[in-house]
Design a protein around this motif. Structure first.
Motif, mmCIF file in Angstrom:
data_model
loop_
_atom_site.group_PDB
_atom_site.id
_atom_site.type_symbol
_atom_site.label_atom_id
_atom_site.label_comp_id
_atom_site.label_asym_id
_atom_site.label_seq_id
_atom_site.Cartn_x
_atom_site.Cartn_y
_atom_site.Cartn_z
ATOM 1 N N UNK A 323 0.881 -1.205 0.037
ATOM 2 C CA UNK A 323 -0.208 -0.046 -0.015
ATOM 3 C C UNK A 323 0.747 1.180 0.066
ATOM 4 N N UNK A 324 1.675 1.470 0.928
ATOM 5 C CA UNK A 324 2.605 2.755 1.071
ATOM 6 C C UNK A 324 3.647 2.688 0.042
ATOM 7 N N UNK A 325 3.588 3.321 -0.776
ATOM 8 C CA UNK A 325 4.781 3.614 -1.817
ATOM 9 C C UNK A 325 5.709 4.769 -1.428
ATOM 10 N N UNK A 326 6.737 4.267 -0.856
ATOM 11 C CA UNK A 326 7.696 5.195 -0.090
ATOM 12 C C UNK A 326 8.922 5.523 -0.996
ATOM 13 N N UNK A 327 9.689 6.541 -1.058
ATOM 14 C CA UNK A 327 10.960 6.619 -1.958
ATOM 15 C C UNK A 327 12.067 7.100 -0.823
ATOM 16 N N UNK A 328 13.135 6.687 -0.957
ATOM 17 C CA UNK A 328 14.249 6.778 -0.138
ATOM 18 C C UNK A 328 14.678 8.552 -0.164
ATOM 19 N N UNK A 329 15.111 8.894 0.798
ATOM 20 C CA UNK A 329 15.614 10.424 0.927
ATOM 21 C C UNK A 329 16.570 10.512 -0.134
#
Ligand code: SF4
Ligand code: SF4
Lengths: 589, 191
Positions: A323-329
């Motif tokens: 569900x949570x599409x996250x992107x690295x810093x």
């Protein structure tokens, strides 16, 4: 009792519980801990071999002598052992023999990604592919049984996430170790062409028998759930697929070569969409397609490169990812691995970098010398290739009329592994390279394993210690000298001499690995008054160094929790800003 | 029960693996299934290290996917920021304030960002920063940072704190048991 152990530890434990008698191997991530654990458990004889071919050949001898045997290595090690393996498949075994090959999809610590399942096909032998620590444990037992029942070596393949992932394992009953008779059977074990021809026929027949076995063996099991999606998979890919689609139907392969054709046909006929999930090569998929079975989702949706994960499986089957599409810093400074504080390699590379010579490198901690700011290594192919490649470079340089002499850098363990033969060739063929052997008396990169130069066996007891300088002399090299790479001036002078003197020239740096031997000297200190902030010392590329304060020229500071007192940074400082306390030593303890 | 995902980040040599072992063993001692995974080899030489611990009734993959971690524990601020995307929305983050320079910074090729703490807070408002190095020193050994970090998250785990304490005592028996227990409790007191 249940315990949490890695796949490697499970293999070692099961080897002992399954009546294993002899184990050998060469360290290589992710396989290393298997043999170390056999040694730690302490009930079965084991040893480090100088390379994988020797390890497998010794295991063959052990099997001939009637003892269950194990050879451990990483995937690239199988290339070294392949020569012995290809004939071992013909001779077969006396007591059971397992070759453990640990693959590294995603290249966490390897020079290539190679799928060892190809070797099982190539060698026409059975391969087992466990999916967790418990299966790693169970498959060793099964592997010995298959090996003895079908008179064949068995490959046990793992991948990084099996070898290093820890899971719950329950031990099964122990099989008592017993040693049978030494086999004397010339037509079976002497592979002269006439005997080999007969054995090739036997190998093909054996493969058919194994195929029939694969059909009935519980190692290949069907988990029938929702028939809409059917997944054929094995090893760690099974876990990722199960995570992605717990409700799907599975044909979970444990014996991954040869494949159970009928079982695959039955399964395929019962499911709506057939998906094949495998990491790296399309080994199952190609074989399943060759059976004339339609594969709906396969390598067209799952990359041939890198690791598989649950999200890749979900997306390949057209389901949404987690569900949570996250992107690295972004824009964070990288933290790549580097030489330990105090490591002797640092001084050597800062000089090679300064001299701007061509450096032919090898596999080990010193490979890190290729990274900035040292950037002092220009090729690294495989174990032992540094010296032979430098030899080839030198010959072509000569043909082209170029005068520069290449430098080869190699560690002691790698030199014993397969550098000796390269140096022998350079000596024999009148080569012209400078070879620097970083003899830190251990196998550093894999965690400090013993080797023929470290004076200890895998169990830690004293062993014969090879003297590097004498060994090099015996190979016919006249110019061989010891250096101390903590002393930058002396080392630079020695390297310059080596580059100017025609012919093979060997320098041996005998400083022990500071991590393995826990070397610690008094801290280096910086005087804030004398430091001009010129940054010359940062060339040492040591993580203990940092810039303190703001402004145009921040001054250098040393983190006392990290500094190892080697003093290499201080030798770069022209302003005497760094004080090296006297006392302490880099001797091994 | 869905698996409970823990991600532990840090720098090679900080004891990330020992911390992971404590959590995994505690799960087993609580009769749960568990998988733990990290990457060895190259990562040991002062590089960035990440370890996964997954706990549940039945755990399949040993890998925690980005955006799914219930807790992120970081032994170093920059590493917290690097792996922050593993945290699920509403997940908990605890990190050690003490900075360690990456080799790229030590070599003068990069600078350690000055706004790490602000960026962490912006992304995760209730992130907790603790001075684990100081707590570890007070417990008797600067190396016990890993036990301080375990202690700091103990209350938020689906495991009883007494079980974790029992595991630490067992693992460190004869090897700094008192220091480790003090570090664990010191960490718990920061919560
Ligand atoms: S492990 Fe040993 S050889 Fe490798 S970088 Fe550290 S000190 Fe150097
Ligand atoms: S080399 Fe000397 S003067 Fe230059 S930054 Fe380093 S300590 Fe300061």
């Amino acid at each position: 009792m249940k315990k949490i152990i890695s796949g490697n530890e499970a293999i070692a434990l099961s080897f002992e519980d399954s009546g294993g008698v002899f184990a050998s191997g060469y360290p290589g991530t992710p396989s290393t801990e298997t043999l170390e654990e056999v040694a730690r458990l302490g009930n079965v004889y084991c040893e480090w071999a100088p390379n994988e071919k020797v390890g497998l050949e010794s295991a063959i001898g052990a099997s001939l002598a009637g003892g269950r045997a194990l050879a451990t290595m990483k995937h690239v090690g199988v290339n070294v052992a392949a020569d012995a393996l290809m004939t071992l498949t013909y001779t077969g075994v006396n007591a059971g023999l397992i070759l453990m090959a640990a693959d590294d999809p995603g290249m966490h610590s390897s020079q290539n990604e190679q799928d060892s399942r190809n070797y099982a096909k190539f060698a026409k032998i059975p391969m087992l592919d466990p999916a967790d620590s418990q299966e790693a444990y169970d498959y060793v037992r099964a592997g010995f049984e298959i090996s003895e029942r079908f008179d064949t070596p068995v490959m046990l393949r793992t991948t990084t996430r099996i070898s290093h992932a820890k899971g719950v394992v329950e031990q099964k009953g122990k099989v008592a170790a017993k040693v049978g008779e030494l086999a004397k059977d010339v037509p079976k074990y002497v592979m002269l062409p006439n005997f080999g021809k007969i054995k090739h026929v036997a190998v093909e027949e054996r493969l058919l028998k194994l195929q029939a076995f694969a059909e009935e063996s519980p190692l290949n099991r069907v988990e029938m759930n929702d028939p809409e999606l059917g997944i054929i998979t094995s090893g760690i890919s099974y876990q990722h697929a199960k995570e992605a689609f717990p409700q799907a139907s599975f044909l979970k392969l444990g014996l991954v070569h040869p494949l159970p054709e009928q079982k695959i046909r039955d399964f395929a006929s019962k499911v709506g969409r057939l998906m094949v999930v495998e990491e790296m090569d399309a080994i199952f998929e190609e074989q399943i397609r060759a059976m004339g079975i339609r594969v709906d989702i396969g390598k067209d949706r799952i990359s041939l490169c890198g690791e598989v994960c649950a999200d890749i499986v979900r997306e390949a089957a057209g389901a949404p990812a987690t569900s949570a599409k996250t992107t690295p810093a972004g824009d964070l400074p990288l933290r790549p691995p580097t030489f330990c504080p105090g490591c002797a390699h640092r001084g050597l590379y800062s000089i090679l970098s300064k001299l701007k010579v061509f450096v032919s490198g090898d596999i080990g901690c010193y490979t890190l010398g290729a990274l900035p700011p040292l950037s002092a290594m220009h090729t690294c192919i495989c174990m032992g290739a540094s010296i032979s490649a430098a030899h080839g470079i030198a010959k072509v340089n000569e043909i082209a009329g170029r005068t520069e002499k290449p430098v080869a850098v190699i560690g002691d363990s790698t030199f014993f592994h397969s550098g000796i033969t390269g140096l022998l060739s350079m000596s024999y063929n009148a080569g012209n390279a400078l070879v620097i052997i970083m003899d830190n008396r251990t196998t550093g990169m894999t965690g400090g394993q013993e080797n023929p130069g470290s004076g200890r066996h895998i169990q830690g007891n004293p062993a014969k210690e090879v003297d590097m300088v004498s060994l090099v002399k015996v190979l016919g090299i006249e110019n061989v000298f010891e250096i101390n790479s903590y002393d930058l001036k002396e080392t630079e002078a020695a390297i310059r001499r080596g580059l100017e003197t025609p012919g093979p020239y060997v320098l041996v740096d005998k400083n022990p690995c500071v991590l393995r031997y826990r070397v610690k000297k008094p801290l280096v200190q910086v005087s804030a008054e004398k430091c001009t902030g010129c940054r010359a010392c940062l060339k040492a590329s040591c993580v203990a160094l940092g810039l303190k304060g703001s402004g145009e020229k921040p001054k250098v500071s040393i983190d006392p929790n990290i500094c190892n007192g080697c003093g290499v940074c201080s030798q770069h400082c022209k302003f005497d800003a760094m004080t090296v306390a006297s006392g302490g030593s880099h001797e091994s303890i | 029960m869905k698996a409970f995902n823990i991600v532990i980040a840090g720098v090679g040599g900080q004891g990330v693996l020992m911390a992971s072992k404590v959590l995994a063993e505690s799960a087993l001692a609580s009769s749960m299934d568990v998988k733990q995974n990290e990457v060895h080899g190259m990562a040991q030489r002062g590089g960035s290290v990440i370890s996964f611990v997954r706990i549940g009734a039945k755990v399949h993959s040993p890998v925690v996917l980005p955006g799914t971690a219930d807790i992120l524990i970081s032994f170093e601020p920059l590493e917290a920021l690097r792996y922050l995307h593993y945290l699920k929305p509403g997940g908990k983050l605890v990190y050690n304030k003490a900075c360690i320079n990456p080799s790229t910074v030590a070599a003068g090729l990069a600078t350690y960002p000055g706004d790490v703490a602000q960026r962490i807070t912006a992304a995760c408002p209730d992130a907790r920063a603790i001075d684990a190095l100081q707590v570890a020193k007070e417990a008797g050994n600067a190396k016990a940072v890993n036990m301080v970090m375990v202690g700091s998250v103990m209350k938020g785990l689906p495991i009883d704190s007494e079980v974790v304490e029992g595991v630490v005592r067992e693992i460190s028996r004869g090897k700094g048991e008192d220091v480790n227990m003090a570090a664990l409790r010191g960490g718990a007191a920061t919560a």
